[in-house]
Motif scaffolding. Sequence first.
Motif, PDB file in Angstrom:
ATOM      1  N   VAL A  83      -4.688   0.496   6.142  1.00 61.99           N
ATOM      2  CA  VAL A  83      -4.981   0.532   4.713  1.00 61.99           C
ATOM      3  C   VAL A  83      -6.492   0.509   4.521  1.00 61.99           C
ATOM      4  N   ALA A 108       0.820  -1.203   0.000  1.00 62.01           N
ATOM      5  CA  ALA A 108       0.000   0.000   0.000  1.00 62.01           C
ATOM      6  C   ALA A 108       0.856   1.256   0.000  1.00 62.01           C
ATOM      7  N   GLU A 123      -2.803   3.468   1.706  1.00 63.63           N
ATOM      8  CA  GLU A 123      -2.519   3.678   3.121  1.00 63.63           C
ATOM      9  C   GLU A 123      -3.339   4.824   3.702  1.00 63.63           C
TER      10      GLU A 123
END
Length: 65
Positions: free
Chosen positions: A46, A36, A53
């Motif tokens: 996430v 992420a 993120e």
Amino acid sequence: MDAPTCEHCGEPVTRALDLPYGWWEWDGERYQQRSASSRVDVAPWVHWDCMNELRPFHPQDVVAR
């Protein structure tokens, strides 16, 4: 009370995953490692929907209306 909005996709954060090291995803032929973040200092949370993120987010924070 509404869920906070994801800064990446604009959708409500109704599910957040704790994925600091990424995940493996099947691409039709093999598993590919995904992440992420493109940085070393990965955010711990996430967004479920877009898998980006959530740097300032924590699920135990109080959400104001």
